[in-house]
Design an enzyme around this catalytic site. Structure first.
Site: not given
Ligand code: GLN
Length: 208
Positions: A85, A174, A176
């Site tokens: 992410c 994710h 995790e």
């Molecule tokens: N929206 C977050 C970002 O752009 C990423 C979201 C996440 O890691 N759950 O940093």
């Protein structure tokens, strides 16, 4: 084996828990380090950049001199890296956001927060090459707008969501936040830890 998790903000402890579970299951110690200074990167066998807020993580890894060290470790020493992410945003070649300069470890273009706001987060069963069906948790997830020289390991509605190039994997979701350890085991396999990926039913540990 010693794995470092970029340890300033985000899903640091969730990744650490996954590594502990695998460690116990295999009866083989995986030492987990929270990376907060340059020195922490020295003798690692793998690096995880967690999900969280990419602008915050980016700012802190720059401030603490870790940004360039991670690039060097991955590119020059061939250390495997997994970005989830926010982590894939920072690992990318183009974040489309001037507040976060991508490390250029994955030849992909990112659109941050492409799936909407926090409350529009969702879980979708996806198929990952080499792993199988997996419950993917998307939280204010980025989208991969375009891919260059990377292998696409999973897609959702015609968009890549997991990619790999040599020693680097990136996921827009994710792993995790489930109790399914197979993505982490895949990553450990990239380090050379070997072993098989377990299968079976898994529960979510996703919080709202
Ligand atoms: N929206 C977050 C970002 O752009 C990423 C979201 C996440 O890691 N759950 O940093």
């Amino acid at each position: 084996m010693k794995i470092g998790i970029v340890g300033f903000q985000g899903d640091v402890e969730e990744h650490a828990q996954m590594l502990d579970i695998i460690s116990e299951k295999r009866g083989e110690k995986i030492e987990v380090v929270r990376i907060r200074k340059m020195d922490d990167i020295k003798d690692l066998s793998g690096i995880i950049m967690p999900g969280g807020e990419s602008t915050t993580i980016y700012k802190l890894i720059q401030e603490y001199g870790i940004y360039d060290e991670i690039i060097k470790a991955v590119k020059e020493r061939g250390i495997p890296l997994m970005g989830t992410c926010a982590g894939i945003i920072i690992a990318s070649g183009n974040t489309n956001d001037e507040r976060v300069r991508g490390m250029g470890l994955l030849d992909i273009e990112i659109e941050r927060n492409a799936y909407g706001r926090q409350h529009e987060s969702f879980i979708e069963e996806v198929n990952i090459r080499g792993i199988g069906n997996f419950p993917a948790v998307f939280i204010r997830a980025p989208a991969i707008k375009s891919t260059g020289d990377v292998e696409i390991l999973a897609s959702l509605k015609d968009k890549a969501i997991m990619v790999r190039k040599d020693n680097v994997i990136g996921l827009t979701f994710h792993p995790e936040l489930t109790d399914d350890t197979r993505v982490h085991e895949y990553f450990i396999g990239m380090i050379g830890g070997g072993g098989t990926i377990s299968s079976g039913e898994h529960e979510m540990k996703v919080r709202s």
